[in-house]
Design a protein around this motif. Structure first.
Motif, PDB file in Angstrom:
ATOM      1  N   MET A  97       0.761  -0.747   0.117  1.00 15.74           N
ATOM      2  CA  MET A  97      -0.098  -0.256   0.064  1.00 15.74           C
ATOM      3  C   MET A  97       0.837   1.443  -0.060  1.00 15.74           C
ATOM      4  O   MET A  97       0.601   2.162  -1.139  1.00 15.74           O
ATOM      5  CB  MET A  97      -1.164  -0.007   0.760  1.00 15.74           C
ATOM      6  CG  MET A  97      -2.332   0.701   0.389  1.00 15.74           C
ATOM      7  SD  MET A  97      -2.620   0.927  -0.277  1.00 15.74           S
ATOM      8  CE  MET A  97      -4.536   1.269   0.382  1.00 15.74           C
ATOM      9  N   ILE A  98       2.037   1.355   0.617  1.00 18.15           N
ATOM     10  CA  ILE A  98       3.133   2.469   1.264  1.00 18.15           C
ATOM     11  C   ILE A  98       3.457   3.102  -0.368  1.00 18.15           C
ATOM     12  O   ILE A  98       3.354   3.402  -0.935  1.00 18.15           O
ATOM     13  CB  ILE A  98       3.532   2.160   1.331  1.00 18.15           C
ATOM     14  CG1 ILE A  98       3.179   1.648   3.676  1.00 18.15           C
ATOM     15  CG2 ILE A  98       5.144   3.518   1.462  1.00 18.15           C
ATOM     16  CD1 ILE A  98       3.139   2.965   4.164  1.00 18.15           C
ATOM     17  N   GLU A  99       3.825   1.494  -1.476  1.00 18.02           N
ATOM     18  CA  GLU A  99       4.161   1.522  -3.110  1.00 18.02           C
ATOM     19  C   GLU A  99       3.722   2.493  -3.531  1.00 18.02           C
ATOM     20  O   GLU A  99       3.725   3.871  -4.386  1.00 18.02           O
ATOM     21  CB  GLU A  99       4.689   0.655  -3.055  1.00 18.02           C
ATOM     22  CG  GLU A  99       5.383  -0.439  -2.715  1.00 18.02           C
ATOM     23  CD  GLU A  99       5.283  -1.050  -1.102  1.00 18.02           C
ATOM     24  OE1 GLU A  99       3.989  -0.957  -1.002  1.00 18.02           O
ATOM     25  OE2 GLU A  99       5.777  -0.953  -0.314  1.00 18.02           O
ATOM     26  N   LYS A 100       2.093   2.516  -3.217  1.00 15.78           N
ATOM     27  CA  LYS A 100       1.046   3.204  -4.198  1.00 15.78           C
ATOM     28  C   LYS A 100       1.138   4.841  -3.710  1.00 15.78           C
ATOM     29  O   LYS A 100       0.188   5.014  -4.752  1.00 15.78           O
ATOM     30  CB  LYS A 100      -0.198   2.831  -4.361  1.00 15.78           C
ATOM     31  CG  LYS A 100      -0.176   0.713  -5.276  1.00 15.78           C
ATOM     32  CD  LYS A 100      -1.220   0.690  -4.735  1.00 15.78           C
ATOM     33  CE  LYS A 100      -0.933  -0.680  -5.686  1.00 15.78           C
ATOM     34  NZ  LYS A 100      -2.496  -1.598  -5.455  1.00 15.78           N
ATOM     35  N   MET A 101       0.754   4.967  -2.843  1.00 20.61           N
ATOM     36  CA  MET A 101       1.245   6.618  -2.519  1.00 20.61           C
ATOM     37  C   MET A 101       2.183   7.996  -2.627  1.00 20.61           C
ATOM     38  O   MET A 101       3.011   7.336  -3.839  1.00 20.61           O
ATOM     39  CB  MET A 101       1.567   6.825  -0.676  1.00 20.61           C
ATOM     40  CG  MET A 101       0.897   6.244   0.045  1.00 20.61           C
ATOM     41  SD  MET A 101       0.935   5.849   2.317  1.00 20.61           S
ATOM     42  CE  MET A 101       0.611   7.758   2.523  1.00 20.61           C
ATOM     43  N   HIS A 102       0.834   8.754  -3.528  1.00 16.87           N
ATOM     44  CA  HIS A 102       1.749   9.889  -3.775  1.00 16.87           C
ATOM     45  C   HIS A 102       2.259  11.179  -3.174  1.00 16.87           C
ATOM     46  O   HIS A 102       1.602  10.837  -1.512  1.00 16.87           O
ATOM     47  CB  HIS A 102       0.544  10.397  -5.042  1.00 16.87           C
ATOM     48  CG  HIS A 102       0.675   9.547  -5.724  1.00 16.87           C
ATOM     49  ND1 HIS A 102       1.576   8.540  -6.393  1.00 16.87           N
ATOM     50  CD2 HIS A 102      -0.599   8.516  -6.013  1.00 16.87           C
ATOM     51  CE1 HIS A 102       0.855   8.038  -7.250  1.00 16.87           C
ATOM     52  NE2 HIS A 102      -0.207   7.407  -6.570  1.00 16.87           N
ATOM     53  N   ALA A 103       2.272  11.668  -3.758  1.00 18.80           N
ATOM     54  CA  ALA A 103       2.707  12.609  -2.920  1.00 18.80           C
ATOM     55  C   ALA A 103       1.498  13.821  -1.480  1.00 18.80           C
ATOM     56  O   ALA A 103       0.943  15.055  -0.724  1.00 18.80           O
ATOM     57  CB  ALA A 103       3.280  14.443  -3.004  1.00 18.80           C
ATOM     58  N   ILE A 109       3.852  -6.002  16.656  1.00 16.13           N
ATOM     59  CA  ILE A 109       4.352  -5.136  15.717  1.00 16.13           C
ATOM     60  C   ILE A 109       5.933  -4.800  16.166  1.00 16.13           C
ATOM     61  O   ILE A 109       5.461  -4.680  17.550  1.00 16.13           O
ATOM     62  CB  ILE A 109       3.356  -3.585  14.880  1.00 16.13           C
ATOM     63  CG1 ILE A 109       2.463  -4.135  14.365  1.00 16.13           C
ATOM     64  CG2 ILE A 109       4.558  -3.028  14.849  1.00 16.13           C
ATOM     65  CD1 ILE A 109       0.753  -3.337  14.547  1.00 16.13           C
ATOM     66  N   PRO A 110       6.967  -4.860  15.135  1.00 14.24           N
ATOM     67  CA  PRO A 110       8.480  -3.958  15.490  1.00 14.24           C
ATOM     68  C   PRO A 110       8.549  -2.667  16.165  1.00 14.24           C
ATOM     69  O   PRO A 110       7.496  -2.186  15.257  1.00 14.24           O
ATOM     70  CB  PRO A 110       8.705  -4.428  14.927  1.00 14.24           C
ATOM     71  CG  PRO A 110       7.964  -5.979  13.514  1.00 14.24           C
ATOM     72  CD  PRO A 110       7.100  -4.941  14.183  1.00 14.24           C
ATOM     73  N   GLY A 111       8.485  -2.756  17.681  1.00 12.38           N
ATOM     74  CA  GLY A 111       9.015  -0.775  17.987  1.00 12.38           C
ATOM     75  C   GLY A 111       9.707  -0.268  16.809  1.00 12.38           C
ATOM     76  O   GLY A 111       9.097   1.081  16.902  1.00 12.38           O
ATOM     77  N   ASP A 112      10.509  -0.721  15.788  1.00  7.46           N
ATOM     78  CA  ASP A 112      10.563   0.120  14.635  1.00  7.46           C
ATOM     79  C   ASP A 112       9.519   0.665  13.728  1.00  7.46           C
ATOM     80  O   ASP A 112       9.554   1.153  12.861  1.00  7.46           O
ATOM     81  CB  ASP A 112      11.860   0.270  14.304  1.00  7.46           C
ATOM     82  CG  ASP A 112      12.211  -1.250  13.968  1.00  7.46           C
ATOM     83  OD1 ASP A 112      11.455  -2.045  13.380  1.00  7.46           O
ATOM     84  OD2 ASP A 112      13.095  -1.491  13.181  1.00  7.46           O
ATOM     85  N   THR A 113       8.739   0.210  13.851  1.00  4.93           N
ATOM     86  CA  THR A 113       8.285   0.187  12.835  1.00  4.93           C
ATOM     87  C   THR A 113       6.911   1.466  12.047  1.00  4.93           C
ATOM     88  O   THR A 113       7.293   1.794  11.044  1.00  4.93           O
ATOM     89  CB  THR A 113       6.127  -0.969  12.860  1.00  4.93           C
ATOM     90  OG1 THR A 113       6.644  -1.622  13.419  1.00  4.93           O
ATOM     91  CG2 THR A 113       5.264  -0.821  12.055  1.00  4.93           C
ATOM     92  N   TYR A 114       6.994   2.871  13.711  1.00  2.00           N
ATOM     93  CA  TYR A 114       6.536   3.590  13.085  1.00  2.00           C
ATOM     94  C   TYR A 114       8.445   4.330  11.795  1.00  2.00           C
ATOM     95  O   TYR A 114       8.007   5.197  10.607  1.00  2.00           O
ATOM     96  CB  TYR A 114       6.780   4.822  14.234  1.00  2.00           C
ATOM     97  CG  TYR A 114       5.567   4.974  14.420  1.00  2.00           C
ATOM     98  CD1 TYR A 114       4.724   4.323  14.361  1.00  2.00           C
ATOM     99  CD2 TYR A 114       5.523   5.448  15.359  1.00  2.00           C
ATOM    100  CE1 TYR A 114       2.690   3.760  14.621  1.00  2.00           C
ATOM    101  CE2 TYR A 114       4.056   5.851  16.063  1.00  2.00           C
ATOM    102  CZ  TYR A 114       2.907   4.611  15.690  1.00  2.00           C
ATOM    103  OH  TYR A 114       1.814   4.803  16.417  1.00  2.00           O
ATOM    104  N   GLU A 115       9.021   3.854  12.528  1.00  2.00           N
ATOM    105  CA  GLU A 115      10.622   4.643  11.530  1.00  2.00           C
ATOM    106  C   GLU A 115      10.739   3.846  10.464  1.00  2.00           C
ATOM    107  O   GLU A 115      11.357   4.968   9.110  1.00  2.00           O
ATOM    108  CB  GLU A 115      11.822   4.249  12.393  1.00  2.00           C
ATOM    109  CG  GLU A 115      12.617   5.112  14.132  1.00  2.00           C
ATOM    110  CD  GLU A 115      13.099   4.534  14.107  1.00  2.00           C
ATOM    111  OE1 GLU A 115      14.056   5.281  14.122  1.00  2.00           O
ATOM    112  OE2 GLU A 115      13.407   4.074  15.490  1.00  2.00           O
ATOM    113  N   GLN A 116      10.170   2.306   9.888  1.00  4.34           N
ATOM    114  CA  GLN A 116      10.220   2.530   9.253  1.00  4.34           C
ATOM    115  C   GLN A 116       9.297   3.025   8.293  1.00  4.34           C
ATOM    116  O   GLN A 116       9.524   3.263   6.745  1.00  4.34           O
ATOM    117  CB  GLN A 116      10.138   0.759   8.897  1.00  4.34           C
ATOM    118  CG  GLN A 116      11.269  -0.001  10.161  1.00  4.34           C
ATOM    119  CD  GLN A 116      10.905  -1.751  10.161  1.00  4.34           C
ATOM    120  OE1 GLN A 116       9.878  -2.594   9.429  1.00  4.34           O
ATOM    121  NE2 GLN A 116      11.339  -2.015  10.857  1.00  4.34           N
ATOM    122  N   LEU A 117       8.006   3.111   8.370  1.00  4.65           N
ATOM    123  CA  LEU A 117       6.990   3.534   7.697  1.00  4.65           C
ATOM    124  C   LEU A 117       7.197   5.021   7.228  1.00  4.65           C
ATOM    125  O   LEU A 117       7.783   5.573   5.797  1.00  4.65           O
ATOM    126  CB  LEU A 117       5.626   3.297   8.655  1.00  4.65           C
ATOM    127  CG  LEU A 117       5.095   2.049   8.508  1.00  4.65           C
ATOM    128  CD1 LEU A 117       3.779   2.328   8.726  1.00  4.65           C
ATOM    129  CD2 LEU A 117       4.755   1.618   6.953  1.00  4.65           C
TER     130      LEU A 117
END
Length: 87
Positions: free
Chosen positions: A1-7, A21-29
């Motif tokens: 889904m992230i790949e389909k996001m635009h500005a 969910i891993p603790g670094d999920t926000y950073e990864q996103l």
């Protein structure tokens, strides 16, 4: 889904992260959308919020208690809240 996001899209990260969910999920996103100029809004607890501040999100929304946790003090007046929020 992230790949389909635009500005023109927005990504909203909220504090209700499941323990699975891993603790670094926000950073990864946040890292994945960094180059797409997507507006990111964050409503998170201290550790999660602090971990992604380096990405300079469009909006962060700590409540009074969360803001106080970050600065390690109880914020009682509007003046104290505004002083901390400006940092």
């Amino acid at each position: 889904m992230i790949e389909k996001m635009h500005a023109s899209d927005a990504l909203i990260l909220v504090e209700s992260v499941l323990k699975s969910i891993p603790g670094d999920t926000y950073e990864q996103l946040r890292e994945r959308v960094k180059e797409k100029n997507i507006r990111v809004m964050v409503d998170a607890i201290k550790e999660l919020l602090l971990s992604i501040l380096k990405y300079q999100s469009f909006l962060i929304k700590p409540n009074r208690e969360e803001l106080g946790e970050i600065f390690e003090k109880v914020l009682e007046s509007e003046e104290e809240i505004l002083e901390c929020a400006k940092v």
